[in-house]
Design a protein around this motif. Structure first.
Motif, PDB file in Angstrom:
ATOM      1  N   LEU A 213      54.382  -6.445  16.229  1.00  0.00           N
ATOM      2  CA  LEU A 213      54.197  -7.179  17.276  1.00  0.00           C
ATOM      3  C   LEU A 213      55.379  -7.269  18.401  1.00  0.00           C
ATOM      4  N   LYS A 214      54.837  -7.106  19.667  1.00  0.00           N
ATOM      5  CA  LYS A 214      55.518  -6.934  20.780  1.00  0.00           C
ATOM      6  C   LYS A 214      55.257  -8.496  21.662  1.00  0.00           C
ATOM      7  N   LEU A 215      56.251  -9.231  21.952  1.00  0.00           N
ATOM      8  CA  LEU A 215      55.855 -10.520  22.370  1.00  0.00           C
ATOM      9  C   LEU A 215      56.905 -10.577  23.594  1.00  0.00           C
ATOM     10  N   ILE A 216      56.654 -10.601  24.964  1.00  0.00           N
ATOM     11  CA  ILE A 216      57.608 -10.484  26.089  1.00  0.00           C
ATOM     12  C   ILE A 216      57.227 -11.703  27.003  1.00  0.00           C
ATOM     13  N   GLN A 217      58.098 -12.356  27.527  1.00  0.00           N
ATOM     14  CA  GLN A 217      58.001 -13.559  28.256  1.00  0.00           C
ATOM     15  C   GLN A 217      56.926 -14.592  27.765  1.00  0.00           C
ATOM     16  N   ALA A 218      57.270 -15.171  26.536  1.00  0.00           N
ATOM     17  CA  ALA A 218      56.551 -16.372  25.951  1.00  0.00           C
ATOM     18  C   ALA A 218      57.696 -17.475  26.162  1.00  0.00           C
ATOM     19  N   LYS A 219      56.899 -18.274  26.790  1.00  0.00           N
ATOM     20  CA  LYS A 219      57.708 -19.770  27.233  1.00  0.00           C
ATOM     21  C   LYS A 219      57.679 -20.827  26.220  1.00  0.00           C
TER      22      LYS A 219
END
Length: 368
Positions: free
Chosen positions: A128-134
């Motif tokens: 899993l790659k998760l970028i810029q999750a707020k």
């Protein structure tokens, strides 16, 4: 091939071997296709899409998206109502997702960039790659996690692989099973690590840390905020800690270098090393090793009181201002000038007190 555009009513497409192109649909859309392609854009309502060996491209969905795929791929961008996907052996690439993400994946890969809502993710045999999750993030994975440039509260439960976190602006809670590796860089919020048999490297933690591990190798380079470590076996190495650091260690090595804050070390292991780049001026420190030697390094400017005692060894002090007892087992006095804090040292083995330079080499990363 099936094409539809400009419809103002619900649309349902079913079939096999289809190439579906659906655009400008002002209501909900349901697609079930076995083998083929499906491209949906500018859909105002909810979208449900299911298929086997289906290549899906979604762009500009005003509602929520629910997807179930075996094989194939899902590319989704500009989804206003969130994404709920169950994937088996599929490739997911998603961006600009408003609302929540619910993802269950077995095999394949998943990469999501730009998530405005919460995320609940379960990955089995899929990285899993998760970028810029707020939002608030909860991940269970066994094949690697890459979390970057996000914010909020994140919880990661990893049972294998490499977990990487960088540039995170929220709290981070991570748990690992044996042989899981962690590489965490630049976290602004508090960090918590739990696990056994881990290899973890942390750099630039600015919100403090709570670490509870067994039989693990943990290195920390750059630590701000009061922190606590409880370690059984393994090795703990911390450099450049600015605030109070409390360590409880049983059966492992403890190496603390380049410190600027006070410490409270209670160890029962083969070796304890504690070295300050600047002596704490206000708060007291204590270092104890119930099974072995202790090595203390002190650097100015400033000063502090020093009391050191060895139960079965000798105390050797290569510092001015310290007096040694007749039996060589105790040393006391003041190091440097000024400051009202004191450092108390107690060891089963030898105690060495020495001077150090203003900089200490940080520990090597172990989670590469």
């Amino acid at each position: 091939r099936v094409s539809a555009s400009g419809l103002r009513s619900p649309l349902s497409v079913r079939g096999s071997g289809l190439d579906a192109d659906l655009r400008g649909i002002a209501d909900r859309v349901a697609v079930t296709i076995r083998g083929g392609k499906a491209a949906l854009s500018s859909v105002s309502g909810d979208v449900e899409i299911y298929g086997t060996d289906l290549a899906v491209a979604l762009a500009g969905v005003g509602g929520a998206v629910r997807a179930g795929l075996e094989g194939g791929s899902l590319e989704a961008r500009e989804i206003a109502g969130g994404l709920d996907a169950a994937l088996t052996g599929s490739t997911l690439v998603a961006s600009q997702i408003s609302g929540s993400l619910v993802l269950r994946a077995r095999g394949g890969t998943a990469a999501v960039e730009g998530l405005a809502g919460d995320a609940t993710v379960e990955m089995e045999g899929a990285p899993l790659k998760l970028i810029q999750a707020k939002g608030e993030i909860e991940v269970v994975a066994d094949a690697g996690v890459d979390l970057r440039e996000g914010g909020g509260a994140a919880r990661i439960d990893a049972s294998a692989g490499l977990v990487q976190v960088s540039g995170y602006e929220g709290s981070l809670e991570i748990r690992g099973a044996r042989d899981t590796r962690f590489l965490v860089t630049t976290v602004a919020g508090p960090v918590r690590l739990d696990g056994q048999g881990l290899r973890a490297a942390f750099r630039q933690l600015r919100g403090g840390a709570e670490i509870r591990v067994a039989d693990s190798t943990v290195t920390v380079d750059g630590l701000e905020g009061d922190s606590f470590v409880d370690a059984e076996g393994g090795t703990l190495a911390v450099s450049r800690s600015a605030d109070r650091l409390t360590v409880r260690s049983r059966g492992g090595d403890v190496r603390l270098h380049g410190l600027r804050g006070p410490v409270d070390v209670d160890a029962d292991g083969p070796r304890v090393q504690v070295a300050w780049a600047a002596v704490p001026q206000v708060e007291d420190s204590s270092v104890r090793n119930g099974s072995g030697p202790v090595e203390i390094g002190l650097a100015g400017p400033g000063g502090c009181g020093v009391e050191a005692r060895s139960r079965s060894g000798k105390v050797r002090a290569a510092l001015p201002g310290l007096a040694t007892s007749d039996d060589g087992r105790e040393v006391s006095g003041r190091f440097g000038t000024g400051g009202g804090a004191s450092i108390r040292v107690e060891a089963e083995g030898d105690v060495v007190l020495r001077g150090v330079g203003p900089k200490e080499r940080p520990p090597d990363a172990t989670a590469r």
